[in-house]
Each structure stands twice: as C-alpha cells, then as structure tokens.
Design a protein around this motif. Structure first.
Motif, PDB file in Angstrom:
ATOM      1  N   SER A   3     -23.328  54.172  -4.801  1.00 54.50           N
ATOM      2  CA  SER A   3     -22.325  53.845  -5.973  1.00 54.50           C
ATOM      3  C   SER A   3     -22.668  52.860  -6.902  1.00 54.50           C
ATOM      4  CB  SER A   3     -20.873  53.633  -5.317  1.00 54.50           C
ATOM      5  OG  SER A   3     -21.055  52.622  -4.458  1.00 54.50           O
ATOM      6  N   GLU A   7     -17.806  52.735 -10.911  1.00 53.08           N
ATOM      7  CA  GLU A   7     -17.324  54.037 -10.260  1.00 53.08           C
ATOM      8  C   GLU A   7     -15.895  53.654  -9.431  1.00 53.08           C
ATOM      9  OE1 GLU A   7     -19.710  56.740  -8.234  1.00 53.08           O
ATOM     10  OE2 GLU A   7     -21.563  55.561  -8.717  1.00 53.08           O
ATOM     11  N   SER A  50     -12.527  50.981  -5.920  1.00 54.25           N
ATOM     12  CA  SER A  50     -13.785  50.981  -7.056  1.00 54.25           C
ATOM     13  C   SER A  50     -14.886  50.014  -6.581  1.00 54.25           C
ATOM     14  CB  SER A  50     -13.079  50.508  -8.188  1.00 54.25           C
ATOM     15  OG  SER A  50     -12.324  49.225  -7.831  1.00 54.25           O
ATOM     16  N   ALA A 313     -15.481  58.317 -12.162  1.00 50.66           N
ATOM     17  CA  ALA A 313     -16.802  58.449 -12.154  1.00 50.66           C
ATOM     18  C   ALA A 313     -17.183  59.530 -10.759  1.00 50.66           C
ATOM     19  CB  ALA A 313     -17.717  57.312 -12.067  1.00 50.66           C
ATOM     20  N   SER A 315     -18.812  61.486  -8.353  1.00 48.91           N
ATOM     21  CA  SER A 315     -20.246  61.636  -7.980  1.00 48.91           C
ATOM     22  C   SER A 315     -20.716  63.319  -7.960  1.00 48.91           C
ATOM     23  CB  SER A 315     -20.430  61.054  -6.396  1.00 48.91           C
ATOM     24  OG  SER A 315     -21.709  61.661  -5.945  1.00 48.91           O
TER      25      SER A 315
END
Ligand code: ATP
Length: 324
Positions: A3, A7, A50, A313, A315
């Motif tokens: 990550s 994100e 996050s 965001a 993945s």
C-alpha cells in the motif's frame, strides 16, 4: 506490504440483535456455553483504514455517539484486530483507523466486535495481505465471540461462546425499533447477575442449551408475528434487575402492540419487533415522545456482514474482492 501513502479503504460492518439467546451453566473456565440466533441490522459501524506518513504503528480515532467512552489505546478492538492481522499475515502493522460509531457503546449490539470485523477486512485490503475468508473468520474468532458474526452478517446460529457461526435461512425483511439507553451495561456484570438469579432460584440451566424449533420456522416463513412470539433472551431478567427502568420500555412496547420485545445481548438496548415500516414508525414516535429511551432508531434486518463500500484508492490487484 504494497500500500502507498494516501490509500484508504472504507468498510461498513453491522451491529446485531439476538433473536434468541440461551445461556448454559457457568463453567470452571469462567465462561457459559451459549447458543444464540443473531440478526445483523442496518446500524453500520464504519472503519476507514489508511496509510500513514510515518509508515509504522496503528493509531485510531473514534467519532459518533459514545465515542468518548471508547478506548484509543491498544485495548481498542479495532487496534487489536489490525495488529493480529499484521502479525499473522507477516506485514508491518502500519495504518490509521478512523472509526465512526453508530451502535451504542456497551449496548449489547456488538459494536466493538463490528469494528474489529470491519478492521480485519479493511486492513487485509489496505495491506494487500490476501487472507482467505476462512482465515479472516479464524482471526475474528480469536478476537471475540461476536466478531465472526459481524463478518458473516445475515441471520445466523452462534454456538460455543457464540464464535461458531452457521447461517440460518430467513425470508423477507424484519422491521425493528431500538430503544437505546443513556449509559451502557457491563457484559460481565450482567452475567454475574444472571448467575446470582439462577442460584437464588435453584434453577439448573441446560448444559447444552438449544434454540427453539419455532424460531427457525418463523424465520423460514418470514413471518414477523410468529417470530415476535418466540423472541427470548436468558439474560433479560438479569438486565432488568440491574436496570429496572428498562421495564418502562417493555411496557410501552406492549401498549403499542409490538410483535415482540427483547433485550439485545446483555443490554441495555431493547429491540421491539414491528409488523412493518408503518408500525415501526408508530413505535418509534411513541418511544421518543415518552422519554423512556435516551435515543430511538429504526432499523431493518437481516443485512450483509462487513463489506467494502467505497475507497479512495482501490487496489487494482483485487477488483473482484470489492463488496466481499
Ligand atoms: P459485548 O456484548 O461484546 O460486550 P457490547 O455491544 O455490549 O458488546 P461494545 O460497544 O462492543 O459493547 O463494547 C464493550 C466495551 O468494549 C466498551 O465499554 C469499551 O470499553 C470496549 N471497547 C473496545 N474497543 C471498542 C470499540 N471499538 N468500540 C466500542 N467499545 C470498545
């Protein structure tokens, strides 16, 4: 860990009501054998996981009703969930968890367990840990007896300490009104009072408690009238003994024709089953006007377990896992 800074993963997990809760005798290990039918209801805890600039450690902030009573140290169930997942997945425990409470704190609706379930799923996605559903369920059971159900959702039978969860077939949608109390009830205190009442009555609880066949039939038929008649919670007498003022909620529900009225889990939340949305509104108005409850919510059940709802965001590696 793959990550990147910025994100975030947003997961919702539902609170629950117990449609039936049977409590066996206190065992030498301090636990009671339990059997329960849970229903997930549309009161959702939100966890936003996050990445952080420091890239290390788990931090947490909590907002929503009762947030001030929720610990923000390592004892927070969401923090424990994130750390356990990191340890077992072999990744660096690095995330900020932003919790938005909807369930009453210490309200018998397993809000903390829902936070833990949501965090397992959110961190699994944020860290790209790739744990299977079975692996997440095993971690959930380690964290607490109500955590696996918050992952699964729907309507389910819980056995053992409530940690072994089997889905139960339920048709249709049930309408509930929740009467929330100003302050929570300690689960251990309610069990202690339950043990005291059982001893005083010289009652011998069943070593292997069972849920009623009528409950399963009512759920299968999707019939709120039959369901209302078989709602039952062995902890209700103990909670009413500790909080006699809850009797006013029960009385009011009876006066307004609720199909069933029962304590959720170890309380103090009382759940009233309505015939549909119109009666739910009527009950909610009556409860609010009477002032016997600190807060009143209308919810429906069953609803799904923990699921990703939106992510800044996502993945691209696991698009198929969205909405799991
Ligand atoms: P249970 O029946 O499992 O005790 P509950 O629904 O009655 O659950 P919760 O709100 O889940 O009660 O939490 C009970 C206690 O756990 C709280 O009093 C609080 O001190 C502690 N706790 C730890 N983490 C959390 C969390 N994320 N949210 C709420 N409470 C938490």
């Amino acid at each position: 860990m793959t990550s990147k800074l910025g994100e975030r993963v947003v997961v919702h997990a539902p609170a629950k009501v117990n449609l039936e809760l049977r409590v066996g005798p206190l065992q030498d290990d301090g636990y009671h054998p339990l059997v329960s039918v849970f229903q997930a209801v549309s009161l959702f805890e939100e966890v936003v996981a996050s990445t952080t600039a420091s890239g290390t450690g788990i931090s947490v902030t909590v907002r929503g009703p009762g947030a001030a009573q929720v610990p923000t140290d390592g004892s927070n169930l969401a923090v424990r969930a994130a750390r356990l997942l990191a340890e077992r997945a072999g990744v660096e425990p690095a995330a900020h968890l932003s919790l938005r409470k909807a369930a009453p704190v210490a309200g018998g609706m397993a809000g903390g367990s829902a936070d833990a379930a949501a965090t397992l799923l959110a961190c699994d996605l944020l860290w790209d840990a790739g744990l299977s559903r079975e692996e997440l369920l095993a971690l959930a059971a380690e964290l607490g007896s109500d955590v696996p159900f918050a992952l699964v959702g729907g309507t389910a039978l819980g056995t053992g300490r409530g940690d072994r969860v089997t889905p139960v077939l339920a048709r249709g949608e049930f309408h509930w009104v929740l009467a929330l109390a100003e302050t929570g009830l300690s689960t251990p205190a309610v069990y202690a009072e339950h043990d005291r009442l059982v001893a005083a009555a010289a009652a011998v609880p069943d070593l292997e408690p069972r849920v009623s066949d009528d409950l399963a039939a009512a759920l299968l038929a999707g019939d709120p009238v039959s369901l209302g008649a078989c709602l039952s919670n062995d902890l209700q007498a103990a909670a009413l003994s500790l909080r006699p003022e809850l009797r006013a909620v029960v009385r009011l529900g009876e006066e307004h024709g609720a199909l069933g009225i029962l304590l959720s889990g170890s309380g103090p939340t009382v759940a009233l089953l309505a015939s549909g949305s119109d009666q739910a509104l009527e009950l909610a108005v009556a409860l609010t006007a009477s002032g016997v409850a600190a807060d009143v919510r209308r919810v429906t059940g069953p609803v799904p377990g923990a699921r990703q709802v939106e992510s800044a965001a996502v993945s691209p590696l696991h698009p198929s896992r969205r909405g799991r």
